[in-house]
Scaffold this active site. Structure first.
Site, PDB file in Angstrom:
ATOM      1  N   HIS A 177       0.792  -1.237   0.000  1.00  0.00           N
ATOM      2  CA  HIS A 177       0.000   0.000   0.000  1.00  0.00           C
ATOM      3  C   HIS A 177       0.815   1.273   0.000  1.00  0.00           C
ATOM      4  O   HIS A 177       0.233   2.359   0.051  1.00  0.00           O
ATOM      5  CB  HIS A 177      -0.928   0.039   1.217  1.00  0.00           C
ATOM      6  CG  HIS A 177      -2.130  -0.835   1.079  1.00  0.00           C
ATOM      7  ND1 HIS A 177      -3.303  -0.405   0.495  1.00  0.00           N
ATOM      8  CD2 HIS A 177      -2.340  -2.117   1.429  1.00  0.00           C
ATOM      9  CE1 HIS A 177      -4.190  -1.384   0.508  1.00  0.00           C
ATOM     10  NE2 HIS A 177      -3.627  -2.450   1.064  1.00  0.00           N
TER      11      HIS A 177
ATOM     12  N   LYS B   3      -9.104  13.959   3.503  1.00  0.00           N
ATOM     13  CA  LYS B   3      -8.219  12.786   3.602  1.00  0.00           C
ATOM     14  C   LYS B   3      -7.333  12.986   4.824  1.00  0.00           C
ATOM     15  O   LYS B   3      -7.323  14.059   5.415  1.00  0.00           O
ATOM     16  CB  LYS B   3      -7.381  12.647   2.334  1.00  0.00           C
ATOM     17  CG  LYS B   3      -6.692  13.962   1.911  1.00  0.00           C
ATOM     18  CD  LYS B   3      -5.947  13.837   0.588  1.00  0.00           C
ATOM     19  CE  LYS B   3      -6.845  13.850  -0.619  1.00  0.00           C
ATOM     20  NZ  LYS B   3      -6.837  12.603  -1.369  1.00  0.00           N
ATOM     21  N   ARG B   4      -6.594  11.948   5.216  1.00  0.00           N
ATOM     22  CA  ARG B   4      -5.643  12.127   6.302  1.00  0.00           C
ATOM     23  C   ARG B   4      -4.727  13.309   6.012  1.00  0.00           C
ATOM     24  O   ARG B   4      -4.405  13.579   4.849  1.00  0.00           O
ATOM     25  CB  ARG B   4      -4.803  10.851   6.481  1.00  0.00           C
ATOM     26  CG  ARG B   4      -5.553   9.698   7.116  1.00  0.00           C
ATOM     27  CD  ARG B   4      -6.034  10.021   8.515  1.00  0.00           C
ATOM     28  NE  ARG B   4      -4.941  10.049   9.467  1.00  0.00           N
ATOM     29  CZ  ARG B   4      -4.764   9.170  10.456  1.00  0.00           C
ATOM     30  NH1 ARG B   4      -5.622   8.184  10.631  1.00  0.00           N
ATOM     31  NH2 ARG B   4      -3.756   9.297  11.280  1.00  0.00           N
TER      32      ARG B   4
ATOM     33  N   LYS C 243       0.385  14.424   0.922  1.00  0.00           N
ATOM     34  CA  LYS C 243      -0.921  14.724   0.314  1.00  0.00           C
ATOM     35  C   LYS C 243      -1.072  16.213   0.006  1.00  0.00           C
ATOM     36  O   LYS C 243      -1.971  16.625  -0.715  1.00  0.00           O
ATOM     37  CB  LYS C 243      -2.046  14.229   1.221  1.00  0.00           C
ATOM     38  CG  LYS C 243      -2.125  12.689   1.306  1.00  0.00           C
ATOM     39  CD  LYS C 243      -3.217  12.258   2.290  1.00  0.00           C
ATOM     40  CE  LYS C 243      -3.332  10.759   2.463  1.00  0.00           C
ATOM     41  NZ  LYS C 243      -4.097  10.094   1.391  1.00  0.00           N
TER      42      LYS C 243
ATOM     43  N   THR D  49      -8.537   6.514  -2.898  1.00  0.00           N
ATOM     44  CA  THR D  49      -9.895   6.064  -3.206  1.00  0.00           C
ATOM     45  C   THR D  49     -10.872   7.222  -3.028  1.00  0.00           C
ATOM     46  O   THR D  49     -11.963   7.205  -3.601  1.00  0.00           O
ATOM     47  CB  THR D  49     -10.323   4.897  -2.298  1.00  0.00           C
ATOM     48  OG1 THR D  49     -10.032   5.236  -0.939  1.00  0.00           O
ATOM     49  CG2 THR D  49      -9.617   3.616  -2.675  1.00  0.00           C
TER      50      THR D  49
ATOM     51  N   LYS E 228     -14.450   8.260  -5.103  1.00  0.00           N
ATOM     52  CA  LYS E 228     -15.750   8.587  -4.488  1.00  0.00           C
ATOM     53  C   LYS E 228     -16.259   9.932  -4.990  1.00  0.00           C
ATOM     54  O   LYS E 228     -17.435  10.084  -5.319  1.00  0.00           O
ATOM     55  CB  LYS E 228     -15.615   8.668  -2.959  1.00  0.00           C
ATOM     56  CG  LYS E 228     -15.152   7.399  -2.284  1.00  0.00           C
ATOM     57  CD  LYS E 228     -14.738   7.712  -0.830  1.00  0.00           C
ATOM     58  CE  LYS E 228     -13.926   6.591  -0.238  1.00  0.00           C
ATOM     59  NZ  LYS E 228     -13.276   6.973   1.038  1.00  0.00           N
TER      60      LYS E 228
HETATM   61  C1  LIG Z   1     -12.052   7.061   1.359  1.00  0.00           C
HETATM   62  C2  LIG Z   1     -11.604   7.462   2.698  1.00  0.00           C
HETATM   63  C3  LIG Z   1     -10.257   7.710   2.933  1.00  0.00           C
HETATM   64  C4  LIG Z   1      -9.206   7.639   1.844  1.00  0.00           C
HETATM   65  O1  LIG Z   1      -9.125   8.902   1.201  1.00  0.00           O
HETATM   66  P1  LIG Z   1      -7.896   9.261   0.232  1.00  0.00           P
HETATM   67  O2  LIG Z   1      -8.316  10.571  -0.359  1.00  0.00           O
HETATM   68  O3  LIG Z   1      -7.852   8.180  -0.800  1.00  0.00           O
HETATM   69  O4  LIG Z   1      -6.696   9.341   1.058  1.00  0.00           O
HETATM   70  C5  LIG Z   1      -9.864   8.086   4.205  1.00  0.00           C
HETATM   71  N1  LIG Z   1     -10.767   8.207   5.203  1.00  0.00           N
HETATM   72  C6  LIG Z   1     -12.071   7.990   5.004  1.00  0.00           C
HETATM   73  C7  LIG Z   1     -13.018   8.153   6.137  1.00  0.00           C
HETATM   74  C8  LIG Z   1     -12.548   7.609   3.754  1.00  0.00           C
HETATM   75  O5  LIG Z   1     -13.847   7.376   3.586  1.00  0.00           O
END
Ligand SMILES: *Cc1c(COP(=O)(O)O)cnc(C)c1O
Length: 828
Positions: free
Chosen positions: A370, A563-564, A569, A671, A675
């Site tokens: 990952h 995101k985190r 990022k 991911t 979304k």
């Molecule tokens: C989808 C998701 C992530 C991953 O987000 P990235 O933008 O791909 O880092 C992290 N936290 C939550 C709660 C999510 O639903």
């Protein structure tokens, strides 16, 4: 009550999904499971009663599914993940059940408010971010495809911390998600396995002179107890199992020790051993080498493997068929100790010869990588392993020796190669490289997006790729459209159903039928209305939320980065752009600026100081900007606290612009990008992770790509990158950074943000924020030029959603099943 219920036969009542039967069940559980009357019942009592009524209806299919797997004995996939970020329970279950309408009506008829009950839904946050959410999407897809699958995980008492923002700083509070109980889980005190730690190894031999191994004098042993959570597929007969392990004291099962020693101390000790499953380590893309974490990892794999072996042995008396019946997927290296643990169980317990055991292990395991960030690759000091798991260290050494000898025969006289591929790293601290262990012990290693898998092969593990040319592959991540569209965006789901039918729910490639409707002005108008209505709902949340209470205008461009919080990022890049906009708006107040609302959400690892300072910077800039009357109505900045699956479900449908701006080569897949695009947001992003595949699907004209490519990042660094050049040559960048440096956003602490400035200008800007700044700012101008043309924007929004078919986790799971697991649906 409920005179209308005709079916009171207990053996079929629980399967009856009529509105009346559901009403009866809910009322029944209120009384007989909660011992409450409608007069004394709390919201939680009602929630539990509904949960039990729903659960009853899952149980039949659950048992039937498990029986089917037992009798037909197909090959099964066991998904091993230390994290599952499942989100809210009730709303999750309701999406997949084919009696959602009936249950909603039953709830209403009982005079209960489903919306209020859903607000009290319990969110199991047993993961940090993308990796844990992926595991949850995969569980949904495996059940929906009817795959004989089982997930194994940890039942942390405290999931990912709850984030509060106090004085602009992140403050972590414990997420005691089990405090009111969790009606969806079933404790299985009968599935209980001993887990051993410490001690030493003694080698002897049997009568025939074969070596045998004894792991002696282990102590602080604990028991692993199973809790099962049903995972129903979408509108089908499959209910798979997610089995989570909880630590229990061995003392409970060992009454002898109470007699000899200090009773009070024995009971106290019980609590100590139960700390093993107490808390999820809150690190994302960062490894923390704590002994407790190592023990958690071993606890998890040992319990899971003992359980898998027990199940196999119910049907089989030899290990001949093991690899035809069992596939195990390792979600990152967190469960990589499963490789030596399976060896130990087969060799020491089942007395299989080493070579036979190794061949079994190699055909059983597959490993998903990952991350390529060095700070995230797991390494465990040999000294620590020797102390905690002496037998496993021996086994790892043996695996390594066998492996290196084979390589030496093939490639003699190449000590450099041996050093690079060795599972053991000698310097600076003698350590076990868990990724190397996982690669050597797996038949397949996959990355999670095309670029990432390529980088694994060419840059991170090139030697392994040459030694095992067929071992490396790619399976691009995916998301479940049941949660990330049908459930979180009901208005858009309805529009889709009316326009292209409902097949997209189980086959996301049907989304491309939307392309045919792109020239239909009334369809575009409805698409826009849905987005507008979702933006209004999001604005309403921001207005009334007690931590925010901020007025934002749903007619502005909703620009989101959720995101985190991590330097790679690059939340900083988006924030710098926001400051640039602020300065432009103030310097040229009469210009036609495109009004924007920039939103951030995300948690920082509690020990990651720089990420926490970035949060403080975002909230400080927000305070300044949101109070400025000159820019009011044109620019707002919001930090939405406590990002979680539930928050994501609320934000994503209302987003116009999706920020996917990581340094190229550093985001394995992402991911969140999928979304947001699925919900009609346009992406501004780098050529990183799955962004590249998203671009290929939606077309270059429908995505805003900027910045260095992964190769250019490497080349720029190799040339000798000087971030200061960008600072000196770009007046807008310089002004923004000077404001941060000089305390414009922190007048009471003018030097507060110096570490952020230093990282960018003094310490080499590892994440290339400066290098990508100008390209990003230019690209944002293109975003604005398009946003002021609603028809053109809408077309691109539709085209984005239409081309997300590839990014369903159903596709990803099909690929794993066929290319890696050789596991097939078993639906009857
Ligand atoms: C989808 C998701 C992530 C991953 O987000 P990235 O933008 O791909 O880092 C992290 N936290 C939550 C709660 C999510 O639903």
């Amino acid at each position: 009550m409920n005179d209308s219920v005709k079916n009171t036969n207990p053996s079929t009542l629980h399967q009856d999904t009529s509105e009346d039967a559901l009403k009866f069940s809910i009322a029944h559980h209120l009384k007989y499971s909660q011992a409450k009357s409608p007069r004394t019942a709390t919201l939680m009592d009602h929630y539990n009663s509904i949960a039990f009524a729903v659960r009853d209806r899952l149980v039949e299919k659950w048992i039937e599914t498990q029986n089917r797997y037992f009798t037909k004995d197909p090959k099964r996939i066991y998904y091993l993940s230390m994290e599952y970020l499942v989100g809210r329970a009730l709303s999750n279950y309701l999406v997949n059940l084919d009696f959602k309408k009936e249950i909603c009506r039953a709830i209403e008829k009982l005079g209960l408010d489903l919306e209020r009950i859903e607000q009290n839904d319990i969110e199991a946050g047993l993961g940090n971010g993308g990796l844990g959410r992926l595991a949850a999407c995969f569980m949904d897809s495996m059940a929906t495809l009817g795959l004989p699958a089982m997930g194994y995980g940890m039942r942390y008492e405290y999931g990912i911390f709850y984030q509060k923002i106090i004085d602009g700083y992140q403050v972590e509070t414990a997420d005691n998600w089990l405090r009111k109980g969790y009606p969806w889980e079933l404790p299985r005190p009968d599935y209980l396995y001993p887990i051993r730690f410490y001690g030493y190894v003694q080698h002897t031999s049997d009568q025939e002179g074969r070596g045998i191994c004894h792991w002696l004098d282990s102590h602080d042993d604990v028991m692993a107890m199973a809790y099962d959570i049903p995972i129903p597929g979408f509108h089908n007969q499959t209910v798979n199992n997610l089995r989570l392990w909880s630590a229990r004291s061995t003392r409970e099962f060992d009454f002898g020790s109470f007699n000899e020693g200090d009773y009070v101390q024995a009971v106290t000790h019980k609590h100590e051993s139960e700390t093993l499953s107490k808390v999820l380590y809150p690190n994302d893309s960062n490894m923390q080498g704590k002994e407790l974490r190592l023990k958690q990892e071993f606890f998890f794999v040992s319990a899971s493997l003992q359980d898998i072996l027990r199940r196999y042995k119910r049907n089989h008396s030899t290990f001949e068929q093991f690899t035809q019946k069992i596939a195990i997927q390792l979600n990152d290296t967190h469960p990589a100790l499963a490789i030596p643990e399976l060896m130990r169980l087969l060799v020491d317990r089942e007395h299989r010869p080493w070579q036979e055991a190794w061949e079994i292990a190699l055909k059983t395991f597959a490993y998903t990588n990952h991350t390529v960030l060095p700070e995230a690759l797991e390494k465990w000091p040999v000294g620590l392993l020797q102390h905690v798991l002496p037998r496993h260290l021996e086994i790892i050494y043996q695996i390594n020796q066998d492996f290196l000898s084979r390589v030496q025969v093939q490639h003699p006289g190449n000590p450099g190669l041996l050093k690079r591929i060795s599972i053991v790293e000698e310097q600076p601290v003698k350590s076990i490289r868990m990724a190397n262990l996982a690669i050597v012990g797996s038949h397949t290693v996959n990355g999670v997006a095309a670029l990432h898998s390529d980088i694994l092969k060419k840059q991170v593990f090139p030697d392994f790729n040459k030694l095992f040319p067929n071992r490396f592959t790619n399976v691009t991540n995916g998301i479940t459209q049941r949660l990330w569209l049908k459930s979180c965006n009901p208005e858009l789901a309805n529009l889709l159903n009316e326009t292209i039918g409902e097949d997209w729910v189980t086959d996301l490639s049907h989304m491309k039928k939307l392309v045919k409707h792109i020239d239909d002005a009334s369809f575009r108008e409805r698409w826009r209305q849905v987005k507008q209505s979702n933006k209004q709902r999001l604005a309403q949340y921001i207005r009334v939320d007690r931590a925010l209470r901020l007025e934002v205008d749903p007619d502005t461009l909703f620009d989101v980065q959720i995101k985190r919080i991590h330097e790679y990022k690059r939340q900083l890049l988006c924030l710098l752009h926001t400051i640039v906009l602020y300065n432009r708006f103030k310097e040229n107040p009469d210009c036609d600026h495109v009004p924007r609302t920039v939103m951030f959400a995300g948690k920082a690892a509690p020990g990651y100081e720089q990420a926490k300072l970035i949060i403080k910077l975002i909230t400080s800039v927000a305070d300044k900007l949101n109070q400025d009357v000159q820019t009011a109505g044109k620019l707002k900045l919001v930090f939405i606290p406590n990002y979680s699956v539930n928050k994501a479900e609320g934000i994503i449908p209302g987003a116009d612009l999706s920020e996917q701006i990581s340094t190229a080569g550093m985001e394995a897949s992402g991911t969140g990008n999928m979304k947001l695009a699925l919900n009609g947001a346009l992406t501004i992003g780098t050529l990183d992770g799955a962004n590249i595949e998203i671009k290929n699907e939606v077309g270059d004209d429908n995505i805003f790509i900027f910045g260095l490519t992964a190769d250019q990042v490497d080349a720029t660094k190799a040339k000798g990158y000087n971030p200061r050049d960008h600072y000196e040559n770009n007046p807008e960048l310089r002004k923004a950074l000077d404001m941060i440096r000089d305390g414009y956003f922190s007048p009471d602490h003018p030097h507060l943000f110096q570490p952020i400035i230093d990282a960018l200008l003094v310490q080499g800007d590892r994440f290339m924020v400066m290098a990508d700044f100008a390209g990003y700012i230019e690209k944002q101008k293109e975003v604005e030029a398009l946003f002021v043309q609603p028809e053109a924007w809408t077309r691109k929004s539709i085209l984005n959603a239409a081309h997300m078919g590839l990014f369903s986790s159903d596709r990803a799971i099909r690929q794993y099943s066929e290319q890696i697991w050789d596991v097939h649906p078993l639906t009857e």
